[in-house]
Design a protein around this motif. Structure first.
Motif, mmCIF file in Angstrom:
data_model
loop_
_atom_site.group_PDB
_atom_site.id
_atom_site.type_symbol
_atom_site.label_atom_id
_atom_site.label_comp_id
_atom_site.label_asym_id
_atom_site.label_seq_id
_atom_site.Cartn_x
_atom_site.Cartn_y
_atom_site.Cartn_z
ATOM 1 N N PHE A 147 33.585 -78.563 43.418
ATOM 2 C CA PHE A 147 33.149 -77.520 44.355
ATOM 3 C C PHE A 147 33.832 -77.738 45.696
ATOM 4 O O PHE A 147 34.203 -78.854 46.046
ATOM 5 N N SER A 148 34.040 -76.646 46.421
ATOM 6 C CA SER A 148 34.778 -76.699 47.685
ATOM 7 C C SER A 148 33.943 -77.285 48.813
ATOM 8 O O SER A 148 32.759 -76.942 48.981
ATOM 9 N N TYR A 149 34.563 -78.166 49.568
ATOM 10 C CA TYR A 149 33.923 -78.759 50.747
ATOM 11 C C TYR A 149 35.028 -78.949 51.787
ATOM 12 O O TYR A 149 35.815 -79.884 51.704
ATOM 13 N N HIS A 150 35.114 -78.010 52.744
ATOM 14 C CA HIS A 150 36.174 -78.059 53.749
ATOM 15 C C HIS A 150 35.587 -77.752 55.127
ATOM 16 O O HIS A 150 34.373 -77.516 55.263
ATOM 17 N N LYS A 151 36.440 -77.771 56.143
ATOM 18 C CA LYS A 151 35.942 -77.654 57.523
ATOM 19 C C LYS A 151 35.271 -76.316 57.818
ATOM 20 O O LYS A 151 34.478 -76.224 58.761
ATOM 21 N N PHE A 152 35.567 -75.281 57.015
ATOM 22 C CA PHE A 152 34.979 -73.970 57.281
ATOM 23 C C PHE A 152 33.600 -73.785 56.639
ATOM 24 O O PHE A 152 32.862 -72.880 57.013
ATOM 25 N N ASN A 153 33.278 -74.636 55.650
ATOM 26 C CA ASN A 153 31.953 -74.503 55.022
ATOM 27 C C ASN A 153 31.196 -75.833 55.053
ATOM 28 O O ASN A 153 30.221 -76.018 54.320
ATOM 29 N N GLU A 154 31.659 -76.763 55.894
ATOM 30 C CA GLU A 154 31.135 -78.127 55.894
ATOM 31 C C GLU A 154 29.623 -78.188 56.103
ATOM 32 O O GLU A 154 28.901 -78.879 55.377
ATOM 33 N N SER A 155 29.131 -77.469 57.094
ATOM 34 C CA SER A 155 27.697 -77.530 57.397
ATOM 35 C C SER A 155 26.855 -76.985 56.246
ATOM 36 O O SER A 155 25.838 -77.578 55.866
ATOM 37 N N LYS A 156 27.286 -75.858 55.683
ATOM 38 C CA LYS A 156 26.546 -75.233 54.588
ATOM 39 C C LYS A 156 26.561 -76.105 53.338
ATOM 40 O O LYS A 156 25.517 -76.345 52.707
ATOM 41 N N GLU A 157 27.735 -76.594 52.958
ATOM 42 C CA GLU A 157 27.858 -77.406 51.748
ATOM 43 C C GLU A 157 27.213 -78.780 51.909
ATOM 44 O O GLU A 157 26.783 -79.394 50.938
ATOM 45 N N CYS A 158 27.143 -79.228 53.150
ATOM 46 C CA CYS A 158 26.532 -80.526 53.433
ATOM 47 C C CYS A 158 25.081 -80.544 52.941
ATOM 48 O O CYS A 158 24.622 -81.510 52.323
ATOM 49 N N GLU A 159 24.366 -79.451 53.204
ATOM 50 C CA GLU A 159 22.965 -79.355 52.774
ATOM 51 C C GLU A 159 22.870 -79.410 51.252
ATOM 52 O O GLU A 159 21.954 -80.034 50.697
ATOM 53 N N LYS A 160 23.814 -78.757 50.577
ATOM 54 C CA LYS A 160 23.798 -78.750 49.111
ATOM 55 C C LYS A 160 24.078 -80.142 48.553
ATOM 56 O O LYS A 160 23.473 -80.554 47.558
ATOM 57 N N ILE A 161 25.001 -80.858 49.194
ATOM 58 C CA ILE A 161 25.329 -82.214 48.732
ATOM 59 C C ILE A 161 24.124 -83.128 48.899
ATOM 60 O O ILE A 161 23.815 -83.942 48.012
ATOM 61 N N ILE A 162 23.431 -83.000 50.020
ATOM 62 C CA ILE A 162 22.233 -83.811 50.266
ATOM 63 C C ILE A 162 21.202 -83.559 49.166
ATOM 64 O O ILE A 162 20.591 -84.500 48.643
ATOM 65 N N GLN A 163 21.036 -82.306 48.796
ATOM 66 C CA GLN A 163 20.069 -81.974 47.753
ATOM 67 C C GLN A 163 20.491 -82.535 46.394
ATOM 68 O O GLN A 163 19.650 -83.027 45.621
ATOM 69 N N LYS A 164 21.798 -82.488 46.101
ATOM 70 C CA LYS A 164 22.301 -83.037 44.839
ATOM 71 C C LYS A 164 21.976 -84.531 44.748
ATOM 72 O O LYS A 164 21.562 -85.044 43.702
ATOM 73 N N LEU A 165 22.167 -85.239 45.863
ATOM 74 C CA LEU A 165 21.890 -86.673 45.887
ATOM 75 C C LEU A 165 20.393 -86.945 45.714
ATOM 76 O O LEU A 165 20.003 -87.882 45.006
ATOM 77 N N LYS A 166 19.577 -86.135 46.346
ATOM 78 C CA LYS A 166 18.123 -86.288 46.208
ATOM 79 C C LYS A 166 17.666 -86.006 44.783
ATOM 80 O O LYS A 166 16.639 -86.532 44.329
ATOM 81 N N ASP A 167 18.444 -85.175 44.091
ATOM 82 C CA ASP A 167 18.119 -84.860 42.688
ATOM 83 C C ASP A 167 18.631 -85.942 41.736
ATOM 84 O O ASP A 167 18.495 -85.817 40.516
ATOM 85 N N GLY A 168 19.249 -86.983 42.299
ATOM 86 C CA GLY A 168 19.692 -88.111 41.474
ATOM 87 C C GLY A 168 21.140 -88.072 41.021
ATOM 88 O O GLY A 168 21.557 -88.915 40.213
ATOM 89 N N LYS A 169 21.915 -87.139 41.547
ATOM 90 C CA LYS A 169 23.310 -87.048 41.137
ATOM 91 C C LYS A 169 24.199 -87.977 41.984
ATOM 92 O O LYS A 169 23.894 -88.263 43.128
ATOM 93 N N ASN A 170 25.302 -88.410 41.385
ATOM 94 C CA ASN A 170 26.333 -89.164 42.101
ATOM 95 C C ASN A 170 27.464 -88.196 42.424
ATOM 96 O O ASN A 170 27.930 -87.461 41.542
ATOM 97 N N VAL A 171 27.889 -88.196 43.672
ATOM 98 C CA VAL A 171 28.898 -87.234 44.124
ATOM 99 C C VAL A 171 30.053 -87.962 44.813
ATOM 100 O O VAL A 171 29.836 -88.890 45.596
#
Length: 268
Positions: A51-75
């Protein structure tokens, strides 16, 4: 766990075994450009959801990554080339990880700045990495003024369309210095072009550059003193007036007679 994984900066073979193991083991991989990253991943038969994670969507995708980690995923987070976070997306994510008490680590590897520094042959004992210069001229000049008197070697990243502008700004603020423009690092046409800041680089810039600039020369102890202060420095140090005049005249490249007026009230 969140892994910041370094990727090759040119030659696809410049990736560590640990990096490959990590990319094969994680559940998902965050990339600056998924199409670009597929070239590397396909070369090592790594098939993972991207999935895309770049300077233009960093803040938005950051929240999704945090949730993935809380769900037990390794990223894993990778950039198009080199080390994530270093002049690439990642700083916002690190702040969020720390705020949420989530674990992260780094899988080190290729780095353009350090490779260019070695290729330049400039002093590598002390260096300062400043990344990309700001877009606005006033901000570029303000930043450079902070490091103008630093004796350490200075390292900058520069996009091809900014190279000439960046070098002009470097010369305007730092003055004449030796420099090197390094490009195509680890590739077939790898090269370092050496030049003086006032002259700039030859030809039309192509590709990403690392600019290496020599540090400021150390100023003599007296350089920021007035003639009178310079003379008094030696007299207060125990020299007689004539000896002090002779020393100052020599160091400043002026005649003793032009300095005599500053010693009229000085006692022998």
């Amino acid at each position: 766990m969140l892994y910041f994984v370094a990727t090759p900066i040119g030659n696809l073979k410049d990736i560590s075994l640990r990096a490959l193991e990590t990319l094969k083991s994680v559940d998902e991989i965050a990339c600056e450009d998924t199409r670009h990253s597929l070239t590397l991943l396909s070369a090592y038969d790594i098939k993972k959801p991207l999935f895309s994670y770049h300077k233009f969507n960093e803040s938005k995708e950051c929240e999704k990554i945090i949730q993935k980690l809380k769900d037990g995923k390794n990223v894993a987070v990778i950039s198009d080339a080199g080390m994530p976070v270093i002049s690439d997306p990642g700083s916002v994510l690190i702040t969020a990880l720390k705020e949420n008490g989530l674990e992260f680590t780094v899988i080190p590897g290729a780095n353009a700045a350090l490779s260019a520094l070695i290729l330049s042959g400039f002093n590598a004992e002390r260096f300062c990495f400043l990344g990309f210069l700001p877009e606005k001229k006033s901000e570029r000049e303000s930043l450079l003024r902070e490091y103008k008197n630093l004796s350490a070697t200075l390292i900058f990243y520069s996009a091809p369309h900014d190279v000439k502008k960046d070098i002009e700004t470097l010369y305007a603020v730092l003055g004449e210095r030796k420099a090197a423009a390094v490009k195509e690092i680890t590739k077939i046409h790898e090269r370092a072009e050496f030049f003086n800041l006032k002259d700039g680089v030859c030809g039309e810039p192509k590709g990403e550059y690392v600019l290496i600039v020599e540090g400021a020369k150390k100023c003599a102890e007296y350089e920021n003193l007035t003639e009178e202060e310079h003379i008094k420095m030696y007299i207060n140090g125990g020299m007689d007036k004539k000896e002090a005049l002779k020393r100052v005249a020599k160091e400043r490249g002026v005649s003793k007679s032009s300095l005599y007026k500053y010693t009229i009230n000085e006692k022998e």
